[in-house]
Scaffold this motif. Structure first.
Motif, PDB file in Angstrom:
ATOM      1  N   LEU A   6      39.948  35.938  37.541  1.00 29.03           N
ATOM      2  CA  LEU A   6      40.633  34.852  36.853  1.00 29.03           C
ATOM      3  C   LEU A   6      41.886  34.471  37.639  1.00 29.03           C
ATOM      4  N   PHE A   7      42.226  33.202  37.580  1.00 27.37           N
ATOM      5  CA  PHE A   7      43.398  32.699  38.288  1.00 27.37           C
ATOM      6  C   PHE A   7      44.312  31.937  37.334  1.00 27.37           C
ATOM      7  N   THR A 181      37.322  42.867  35.515  1.00 26.63           N
ATOM      8  CA  THR A 181      37.953  41.582  35.827  1.00 26.63           C
ATOM      9  C   THR A 181      39.319  41.762  36.463  1.00 26.63           C
ATOM     10  N   VAL A 182      39.598  40.909  37.449  1.00 25.44           N
ATOM     11  CA  VAL A 182      40.922  40.818  38.062  1.00 25.44           C
ATOM     12  C   VAL A 182      41.562  39.508  37.614  1.00 25.44           C
ATOM     13  N   HIS A 183      42.844  39.566  37.281  1.00 25.96           N
ATOM     14  CA  HIS A 183      43.600  38.332  37.038  1.00 25.96           C
ATOM     15  C   HIS A 183      44.649  38.183  38.126  1.00 25.96           C
ATOM     16  N   ALA A 184      44.663  37.028  38.783  1.00 23.82           N
ATOM     17  CA  ALA A 184      45.631  36.730  39.844  1.00 23.82           C
ATOM     18  C   ALA A 184      46.622  35.702  39.334  1.00 23.82           C
ATOM     19  N   LEU A 200      43.140  44.061  32.044  1.00 22.41           N
ATOM     20  CA  LEU A 200      42.613  43.552  33.301  1.00 22.41           C
ATOM     21  C   LEU A 200      43.319  44.221  34.485  1.00 22.41           C
ATOM     22  N   HIS A 201      42.650  44.229  35.622  1.00 24.41           N
ATOM     23  CA  HIS A 201      43.312  44.550  36.873  1.00 24.41           C
ATOM     24  C   HIS A 201      44.120  43.312  37.273  1.00 24.41           C
ATOM     25  N   VAL A 202      45.320  43.497  37.773  1.00 20.47           N
ATOM     26  CA  VAL A 202      46.192  42.358  38.067  1.00 20.47           C
ATOM     27  C   VAL A 202      46.548  42.330  39.549  1.00 20.47           C
ATOM     28  N   ALA A 219      40.109  43.047  45.385  1.00 15.68           N
ATOM     29  CA  ALA A 219      38.962  43.126  44.475  1.00 15.68           C
ATOM     30  C   ALA A 219      37.914  44.115  44.983  1.00 15.68           C
ATOM     31  N   ARG A 220      37.685  44.125  46.286  1.00 15.78           N
ATOM     32  CA  ARG A 220      36.691  45.053  46.852  1.00 15.78           C
ATOM     33  C   ARG A 220      37.131  46.508  46.708  1.00 15.78           C
TER      34      ARG A 220
END
Length: 222
Positions: A6-7, A181-184, A200-202, A219-220
């Motif tokens: 997510l952005f 999920t990652v949020h940027a 979430l991972h941030v 992310a990887r």
């Protein structure tokens, strides 16, 4: 394994190359108001910071948050010593509101096209933003709307970040779990702490020191 990213929008994906004060000064001048760009920029920042979140309703805003923006613009003009007549203000505000959805106003940060291209084949992508429906044409005009399966904005959900319900709506739209999920984002409260609170991972964008260039490797690594 990470399945989605997510952005945030403004400050993360997009920005105003000329600055908000430039745009306000140009439009104000067309309506007979002589204002300084620097003073407008400072007044906007203060008005935006102290305006507070939109009213939490949990449902879509029928006026797309225009009333909130209208009050903010009126306040910043007053802070600049201007109180135009109602008819003048109405015309100026309508032009101003429409202006920020027009082509050429917003720009992508330089690394954004390559980062989205690298990510979209591997992850489901979405946007979570305290924006209104003007974000749709902005992303379309910039050629990146096609990358996002979900665009979740505060004027349609009735909640602003850092309220966790806006993240929950994005996760539901993409069919993923918080831990997948990652949020940027670039805002310490609305993106970093709120994203972490939602599970979430941030990825903390902190320009110019940390751009989105490092997001694919981040992310990887998870």
């Amino acid at each position: 394994m990470i399945k989605a990213i997510l952005f945030d929008a403004a400050g993360t994906l997009i920005h105003l190359p000329r600055g908000v004060g430039w745009h306000y000064r140009e439009i104000a001048a067309r309506h007979g108001l002589d204002l300084e760009e620097a003073r407008l920029g400072a007044a906007f920042g203060e008005a935006f910071k102290t305006a507070g979140p939109r009213v939490v309703t949990g449902v879509s805003s029928p006026d797309d948050d225009k009333a909130w923006w209208r009050a903010l613009v009126r306040r910043l003009l007053a802070d600049c010593g201007q109180q135009p007549k109602e008819a003048v203000f109405d015309r100026m505000f309508e032009e101003l509101y429409a202006h920020f959805a027009e082509p050429g106003v917003w720009a992508l940060f330089p690394e954004v096209p390559a980062v989205l291209e690298a990510l979209h084949a591997r992850y489901r992508l979405g946007v979570v933003s305290n924006f209104d429906r003007r974000l749709y044409p902005v992303l379309e005009n910039l050629g990146v709307r096609r990358y996002f399966e979900a665009i979740v904005i505060s004027s349609e959900t009735g909640v602003d970040k850092p309220d966790g319900r806006i993240f929950a709506a994005a996760l539901s739209a993409l069919g993923v779990k918080p831990g997948e999920t990652v949020h940027a984002g670039d805002h310490p409260e609305q993106d970093w702490r709120a994203g972490e609170a939602a599970g979430l991972h941030v990825y903390r964008v902190d320009r110019p020191a940390r751009t989105l260039d490092g997001l694919p490797a981040f992310a990887r690594s998870l």
